[in-house]
Scaffold this motif. Structure first.
Motif, PDB file in Angstrom:
ATOM      1  N   TYR A 187      53.758  30.629  33.745  1.00 25.51           N
ATOM      2  CA  TYR A 187      53.999  30.870  35.201  1.00 25.51           C
ATOM      3  C   TYR A 187      54.193  29.825  35.072  1.00 25.51           C
ATOM      4  CZ  TYR A 187      52.013  34.704  33.398  1.00 25.51           C
ATOM      5  OH  TYR A 187      51.575  36.066  32.188  1.00 25.51           O
ATOM      6  N   LEU A 188      55.355  29.580  36.586  1.00 23.16           N
ATOM      7  CA  LEU A 188      55.089  28.378  38.003  1.00 23.16           C
ATOM      8  C   LEU A 188      53.897  28.841  38.854  1.00 23.16           C
ATOM      9  CD1 LEU A 188      58.187  26.954  38.834  1.00 23.16           C
ATOM     10  CD2 LEU A 188      56.707  26.452  37.798  1.00 23.16           C
ATOM     11  N   VAL A 189      52.969  28.539  39.136  1.00 23.34           N
ATOM     12  CA  VAL A 189      51.724  28.664  40.602  1.00 23.34           C
ATOM     13  C   VAL A 189      51.379  27.502  41.605  1.00 23.34           C
ATOM     14  CG1 VAL A 189      50.125  30.465  38.904  1.00 23.34           C
ATOM     15  CG2 VAL A 189      49.766  27.970  39.298  1.00 23.34           C
ATOM     16  N   ASP A 190      51.190  28.265  42.499  1.00 27.72           N
ATOM     17  CA  ASP A 190      51.499  27.035  43.458  1.00 27.72           C
ATOM     18  C   ASP A 190      49.453  26.614  43.678  1.00 27.72           C
ATOM     19  OD1 ASP A 190      49.154  29.020  45.044  1.00 27.72           O
ATOM     20  OD2 ASP A 190      50.237  29.455  46.798  1.00 27.72           O
ATOM     21  N   ALA A 191      49.257  25.770  44.833  1.00 28.42           N
ATOM     22  CA  ALA A 191      48.011  24.985  43.963  1.00 28.42           C
ATOM     23  C   ALA A 191      46.342  25.961  44.475  1.00 28.42           C
ATOM     24  CB  ALA A 191      47.840  23.224  45.370  1.00 28.42           C
ATOM     25  N   HIS A 192      46.596  26.779  44.978  1.00 26.26           N
ATOM     26  CA  HIS A 192      45.818  28.137  45.291  1.00 26.26           C
ATOM     27  C   HIS A 192      45.551  29.250  43.917  1.00 26.26           C
ATOM     28  CE1 HIS A 192      44.793  26.647  48.977  1.00 26.26           C
ATOM     29  NE2 HIS A 192      46.509  27.007  49.240  1.00 26.26           N
ATOM     30  N   GLY A 193      46.681  28.865  42.760  1.00 31.88           N
ATOM     31  CA  GLY A 193      46.621  29.091  42.296  1.00 31.88           C
ATOM     32  C   GLY A 193      47.590  30.985  41.186  1.00 31.88           C
ATOM     33  N   GLN A 194      48.094  30.945  42.407  1.00 31.98           N
ATOM     34  CA  GLN A 194      48.807  32.340  42.818  1.00 31.98           C
ATOM     35  C   GLN A 194      50.727  31.960  42.694  1.00 31.98           C
ATOM     36  OE1 GLN A 194      48.018  35.321  44.463  1.00 31.98           O
ATOM     37  NE2 GLN A 194      46.159  33.425  44.304  1.00 31.98           N
ATOM     38  N   ARG A 195      51.175  32.908  41.700  1.00 32.84           N
ATOM     39  CA  ARG A 195      52.307  33.214  41.035  1.00 32.84           C
ATOM     40  C   ARG A 195      53.541  32.586  42.077  1.00 32.84           C
ATOM     41  NH1 ARG A 195      52.753  37.115  36.245  1.00 32.84           N
ATOM     42  NH2 ARG A 195      54.624  36.465  36.302  1.00 32.84           N
ATOM     43  N   ILE A 196      54.441  31.502  41.984  1.00 35.67           N
ATOM     44  CA  ILE A 196      55.069  31.900  42.328  1.00 35.67           C
ATOM     45  C   ILE A 196      56.465  33.044  43.071  1.00 35.67           C
ATOM     46  CG2 ILE A 196      57.370  29.608  42.837  1.00 35.67           C
ATOM     47  CD1 ILE A 196      54.667  27.785  42.952  1.00 35.67           C
ATOM     48  N   ALA A 230      61.910  34.989  27.581  1.00 29.91           N
ATOM     49  CA  ALA A 230      61.256  35.932  26.422  1.00 29.91           C
ATOM     50  C   ALA A 230      62.564  36.383  25.060  1.00 29.91           C
ATOM     51  CB  ALA A 230      60.179  37.240  26.750  1.00 29.91           C
ATOM     52  N   ASN A 231      63.267  36.923  25.913  1.00 36.14           N
ATOM     53  CA  ASN A 231      64.880  36.885  24.423  1.00 36.14           C
ATOM     54  C   ASN A 231      64.504  35.107  23.739  1.00 36.14           C
ATOM     55  OD1 ASN A 231      66.032  35.545  26.494  1.00 36.14           O
ATOM     56  ND2 ASN A 231      67.859  36.986  27.483  1.00 36.14           N
ATOM     57  N   GLU A 232      64.324  34.527  23.984  1.00 31.25           N
ATOM     58  CA  GLU A 232      64.507  32.896  23.572  1.00 31.25           C
ATOM     59  C   GLU A 232      65.733  31.785  24.240  1.00 31.25           C
ATOM     60  OE1 GLU A 232      62.239  31.875  21.019  1.00 31.25           O
ATOM     61  OE2 GLU A 232      61.368  34.248  21.181  1.00 31.25           O
ATOM     62  N   LYS A 233      66.584  32.131  25.644  1.00 24.20           N
ATOM     63  CA  LYS A 233      67.103  31.163  25.823  1.00 24.20           C
ATOM     64  C   LYS A 233      66.514  31.125  26.544  1.00 24.20           C
ATOM     65  CE  LYS A 233      70.848  33.779  24.376  1.00 24.20           C
ATOM     66  NZ  LYS A 233      71.817  33.254  24.023  1.00 24.20           N
ATOM     67  N   TRP A 234      67.009  29.730  27.418  1.00 20.87           N
ATOM     68  CA  TRP A 234      66.295  28.838  28.106  1.00 20.87           C
ATOM     69  C   TRP A 234      66.920  28.975  29.181  1.00 20.87           C
ATOM     70  CZ3 TRP A 234      62.647  25.804  27.292  1.00 20.87           C
ATOM     71  CH2 TRP A 234      61.703  26.001  25.890  1.00 20.87           C
ATOM     72  N   VAL A 235      66.083  28.544  31.125  1.00 20.20           N
ATOM     73  CA  VAL A 235      66.931  28.915  31.795  1.00 20.20           C
ATOM     74  C   VAL A 235      66.428  27.500  33.058  1.00 20.20           C
ATOM     75  CG1 VAL A 235      67.202  31.263  31.924  1.00 20.20           C
ATOM     76  CG2 VAL A 235      65.886  30.001  33.195  1.00 20.20           C
ATOM     77  N   LEU A 236      67.271  26.484  33.745  1.00 25.39           N
ATOM     78  CA  LEU A 236      66.970  25.630  35.051  1.00 25.39           C
ATOM     79  C   LEU A 236      65.925  26.373  35.750  1.00 25.39           C
ATOM     80  CD1 LEU A 236      69.580  23.159  35.250  1.00 25.39           C
ATOM     81  CD2 LEU A 236      67.686  23.340  33.678  1.00 25.39           C
ATOM     82  N   LEU A 237      65.157  26.024  36.257  1.00 16.85           N
ATOM     83  CA  LEU A 237      64.386  26.408  37.618  1.00 16.85           C
ATOM     84  C   LEU A 237      64.288  25.429  38.718  1.00 16.85           C
ATOM     85  CD1 LEU A 237      61.858  28.469  36.407  1.00 16.85           C
ATOM     86  CD2 LEU A 237      63.291  28.762  36.731  1.00 16.85           C
ATOM     87  N   LYS A 238      64.707  26.217  39.911  1.00 19.33           N
ATOM     88  CA  LYS A 238      64.319  25.059  41.233  1.00 19.33           C
ATOM     89  C   LYS A 238      62.505  25.230  41.069  1.00 19.33           C
ATOM     90  CE  LYS A 238      68.452  25.448  43.421  1.00 19.33           C
ATOM     91  NZ  LYS A 238      69.140  25.896  44.498  1.00 19.33           N
ATOM     92  N   ARG A 239      62.108  24.332  42.314  1.00 21.09           N
ATOM     93  CA  ARG A 239      60.619  24.260  42.165  1.00 21.09           C
ATOM     94  C   ARG A 239      60.291  25.754  43.123  1.00 21.09           C
ATOM     95  NH1 ARG A 239      59.144  19.250  45.910  1.00 21.09           N
ATOM     96  NH2 ARG A 239      57.191  19.636  45.514  1.00 21.09           N
ATOM     97  N   SER A 240      61.110  26.509  43.639  1.00 21.99           N
ATOM     98  CA  SER A 240      60.944  27.478  43.952  1.00 21.99           C
ATOM     99  C   SER A 240      60.680  28.117  43.571  1.00 21.99           C
ATOM    100  CB  SER A 240      61.796  27.589  45.726  1.00 21.99           C
ATOM    101  OG  SER A 240      63.055  28.091  44.588  1.00 21.99           O
ATOM    102  N   GLY A 241      60.814  27.959  41.939  1.00 22.27           N
ATOM    103  CA  GLY A 241      61.061  29.280  41.179  1.00 22.27           C
ATOM    104  C   GLY A 241      62.354  30.261  40.880  1.00 22.27           C
ATOM    105  N   VAL A 242      63.338  30.293  41.933  1.00 21.57           N
ATOM    106  CA  VAL A 242      64.671  30.608  41.832  1.00 21.57           C
ATOM    107  C   VAL A 242      64.999  29.736  40.702  1.00 21.57           C
ATOM    108  CG1 VAL A 242      66.912  31.200  43.172  1.00 21.57           C
ATOM    109  CG2 VAL A 242      64.152  31.210  44.212  1.00 21.57           C
ATOM    110  N   PRO A 246      54.871  22.750  41.758  1.00 21.06           N
ATOM    111  CA  PRO A 246      54.653  24.144  41.589  1.00 21.06           C
ATOM    112  C   PRO A 246      52.996  23.210  39.921  1.00 21.06           C
ATOM    113  CG  PRO A 246      56.528  24.365  42.125  1.00 21.06           C
ATOM    114  CD  PRO A 246      56.586  22.836  42.006  1.00 21.06           C
ATOM    115  N   LEU A 247      52.880  23.984  40.122  1.00 22.02           N
ATOM    116  CA  LEU A 247      51.617  23.921  38.450  1.00 22.02           C
ATOM    117  C   LEU A 247      52.417  24.794  37.840  1.00 22.02           C
ATOM    118  CD1 LEU A 247      47.718  23.400  40.531  1.00 22.02           C
ATOM    119  CD2 LEU A 247      49.042  22.045  39.093  1.00 22.02           C
ATOM    120  N   ILE A 248      51.982  24.224  36.654  1.00 20.79           N
ATOM    121  CA  ILE A 248      52.437  25.536  35.429  1.00 20.79           C
ATOM    122  C   ILE A 248      50.961  25.631  34.288  1.00 20.79           C
ATOM    123  CG2 ILE A 248      53.564  24.865  32.796  1.00 20.79           C
ATOM    124  CD1 ILE A 248      55.260  23.126  34.078  1.00 20.79           C
TER     125      ILE A 248
END
Length: 105
Positions: free
Chosen positions: A26-35, A56-68, A16-18
């Motif tokens: 956001y994470l988006v696909d090659a067509h610019g659609q949000r994942i 938004a609350n300043e906390k950090w998360v790890l994302l898989k490439r699916s956005g999950v 995915p693109l950032i």
């Protein structure tokens, strides 16, 4: 595309693109659609399968490439320690997470 982006970039092939707008990232696909439907302040690519994102609350998360979210926890800080581990701080606790998203320490 339904959004106008300030910048779009990606560091790895077939991932995915950032995309950055004036208000969020956001994470988006090659067509610019949000994942996913989450709005992030920042997203950084860590590997072909993993991203680090600030909520938004300043906390950090790890994302898989699916956005999950790769793990349910939210961290105060996340950082790359080596090619095999991520480091985190959560309150007064610090530890390591392996590349397959398991707590090591």
């Amino acid at each position: 595309m339904d959004l106008h982006y300030v910048s779009i970039w990606g560091g790895f092939s077939n991932t995915p693109l950032i995309a950055v707008t004036d208000k969020a990232t956001y994470l988006v696909d090659a067509h610019g659609q949000r994942i996913d439907t989450n709005n992030y302040k920042r997203i950084f690519g860590l590997s072909e399968d993993c991203y680090m994102a600030q909520l938004a609350n300043e906390k950090w998360v790890l994302l898989k490439r699916s956005g999950v979210h790769a793990m349910p926890e939210h961290y105060d800080t996340l950082y790359t320690v080596s090619a095999a581990y991520y480091g985190y701080n959560q309150g007064n606790i610090a530890g390591l997470i392996s590349m397959d998203f398991k707590h090591i320490v």
